[in-house]
Design an enzyme around this catalytic site. Structure first.
Site, PDB file in Angstrom:
ATOM      1  N   GLU A 175      43.680  43.332  74.761  1.00 54.97           N
ATOM      2  CA  GLU A 175      42.250  43.651  74.770  1.00 54.97           C
ATOM      3  C   GLU A 175      41.816  44.046  76.182  1.00 54.97           C
ATOM      4  OE1 GLU A 175      39.594  44.567  73.656  1.00 54.97           O
ATOM      5  OE2 GLU A 175      38.286  42.995  72.881  1.00 54.97           O
ATOM      6  N   ASP A 176      40.789  44.852  76.276  1.00 56.81           N
ATOM      7  CA  ASP A 176      40.335  45.301  77.592  1.00 56.81           C
ATOM      8  C   ASP A 176      39.661  44.189  78.393  1.00 56.81           C
ATOM      9  OD1 ASP A 176      38.107  45.235  75.916  1.00 56.81           O
ATOM     10  OD2 ASP A 176      37.450  47.268  76.337  1.00 56.81           O
ATOM     11  N   ASP A 179      34.395  38.844  77.455  1.00 58.06           N
ATOM     12  CA  ASP A 179      33.058  38.698  78.006  1.00 58.06           C
ATOM     13  C   ASP A 179      32.459  37.409  77.432  1.00 58.06           C
ATOM     14  OD1 ASP A 179      30.699  39.609  79.348  1.00 58.06           O
ATOM     15  OD2 ASP A 179      30.011  40.653  77.573  1.00 58.06           O
ATOM     16  N   PHE A 183      28.617  45.181  84.751  1.00 58.56           N
ATOM     17  CA  PHE A 183      29.105  46.034  83.681  1.00 58.56           C
ATOM     18  C   PHE A 183      30.058  47.062  84.273  1.00 58.56           C
ATOM     19  CE2 PHE A 183      29.313  48.967  80.200  1.00 58.56           C
ATOM     20  CZ  PHE A 183      29.308  48.104  79.106  1.00 58.56           C
ATOM     21  N   ARG A 197      35.764  56.374  79.773  1.00 56.62           N
ATOM     22  CA  ARG A 197      37.031  55.727  79.394  1.00 56.62           C
ATOM     23  C   ARG A 197      38.209  56.328  80.148  1.00 56.62           C
ATOM     24  NH1 ARG A 197      36.143  52.523  74.814  1.00 56.62           N
ATOM     25  NH2 ARG A 197      34.694  53.319  73.271  1.00 56.62           N
TER      26      ARG A 197
HETATM   27  P1  IMP Z   1      32.674  39.816  73.885  1.00 58.44           P
HETATM   28  O1  IMP Z   1      32.729  39.658  72.411  1.00 58.44           O
HETATM   29  O2  IMP Z   1      31.303  39.551  74.431  1.00 58.44           O
HETATM   30  O3  IMP Z   1      33.733  39.032  74.629  1.00 58.44           O
HETATM   31  O4  IMP Z   1      32.835  41.333  74.167  1.00 58.44           O
HETATM   32  C1  IMP Z   1      33.995  41.933  74.362  1.00 58.44           C
HETATM   33  C2  IMP Z   1      33.842  43.408  74.184  1.00 58.44           C
HETATM   34  O5  IMP Z   1      32.643  43.906  74.777  1.00 58.44           O
HETATM   35  C3  IMP Z   1      34.954  44.065  74.906  1.00 58.44           C
HETATM   36  O6  IMP Z   1      36.030  44.282  74.050  1.00 58.44           O
HETATM   37  C4  IMP Z   1      34.341  45.352  75.390  1.00 58.44           C
HETATM   38  O7  IMP Z   1      34.534  46.344  74.417  1.00 58.44           O
HETATM   39  C5  IMP Z   1      32.870  45.061  75.529  1.00 58.44           C
HETATM   40  N1  IMP Z   1      32.498  44.795  76.937  1.00 58.44           N
HETATM   41  C6  IMP Z   1      32.176  43.619  77.508  1.00 58.44           C
HETATM   42  N2  IMP Z   1      31.893  43.746  78.807  1.00 58.44           N
HETATM   43  C7  IMP Z   1      32.058  45.064  79.089  1.00 58.44           C
HETATM   44  C8  IMP Z   1      31.931  45.840  80.301  1.00 58.44           C
HETATM   45  O8  IMP Z   1      31.624  45.364  81.407  1.00 58.44           O
HETATM   46  N3  IMP Z   1      32.190  47.161  80.157  1.00 58.44           N
HETATM   47  C9  IMP Z   1      32.550  47.749  78.991  1.00 58.44           C
HETATM   48  N4  IMP Z   1      32.684  47.061  77.843  1.00 58.44           N
HETATM   49  C10 IMP Z   1      32.432  45.734  77.891  1.00 58.44           C
HETATM   50 MG    MG Z   2      37.008  45.896  73.463  1.00 60.35          MG
END
Ligand code: IMP
Ligand code: MG
Length: 171
Positions: A94-95, A98, A147, A160
């Site tokens: 996963e990237d 958060d 972000f 991207r």
């Molecule tokens: P989570 O469910 O809040 O952990 O969100 C994770 C997803 O939100 C990641 O897979 C990203 O696609 C997106 N995301 C969270 N923070 C960022 C950021 O700083 N830049 C771009 N995408 C983000």
């Molecule tokens: Mg993602």
């Protein structure tokens, strides 16, 4: 946009993560990488090339962000895997983690498919944003609550393609 992580620093760290992942798995056994689309595609492409072990891959797509910078807290499955996970050594790729909601959802649905092992690799983590306690075995870089875009990560589908990670300019 200000560069947060240069391309060669990312490459170096990805190689280290690949080595760690291989080290943690039984020698000679196949590792099955599950990439999370779309943000994880570039990390996946570099990670798999840095692995010498027997490795296969598949992709899954989820959506948690609706064209915005805020998490809705809701995760939707957009594209499922092509093959089953039973008995396999699975690593989610996963990237970024958060709030942790997306990964918690993914780990839950993938664990239910009876993999032999299930681990998670995230290039980035924003620990201060965590809403749920989610286990991530491999983290590339922990970053502040900013972000970021590039190296697969987007803002409204843009940026991207950057080879580095940058902090998105405030509008
Ligand atoms: P989570 O469910 O809040 O952990 O969100 C994770 C997803 O939100 C990641 O897979 C990203 O696609 C997106 N995301 C969270 N923070 C960022 C950021 O700083 N830049 C771009 N995408 C983000
Ligand atoms: Mg993602």
């Amino acid at each position: 946009m200000k560069v947060l992580l240069e391309a060669d620093r990312i490459q170096q760290r990805v190689r280290e993560l690949a080595a760690e992942i291989e080290h943690d798995h039984p020698t000679g056994e196949e590792i099955h990488l599950v990439g999370v689309l779309k943000g994880g595609f570039m990390f996946m492409a570099d990670l798999i090339r840095a692995m010498g072990a027997r490795v296969t891959l598949d992709f899954i797509a989820v959506s948690s962000y609706q064209q915005s910078k805020k998490s809705s807290g809701e995760v939707r499955l957009l594209k499922d895997l092509d093959t089953g996970l039973e008995g396999r050594h699975v690593v989610i790729v996963e990237d970024i983690v958060d709030t942790g909601l997306t990964l918690t959802y993914l780990q839950d649905i993938l664990r239910a498919r009876s993999p032999r092992s299930l681990r998670t690799a995230c290039l980035l983590s924003k620990p201060s944003r965590r809403m749920v306690d989610v286990k991530v075995e491999y983290i590339g870089f922990s970053i502040e609550d900013q972000f970021v875009v590039g190296y697969g990560l987007d803002y409204a589908e843009k940026h991207r393609n950057l080879p580095h990670i940058a902090i998105l300019d405030a509008e």
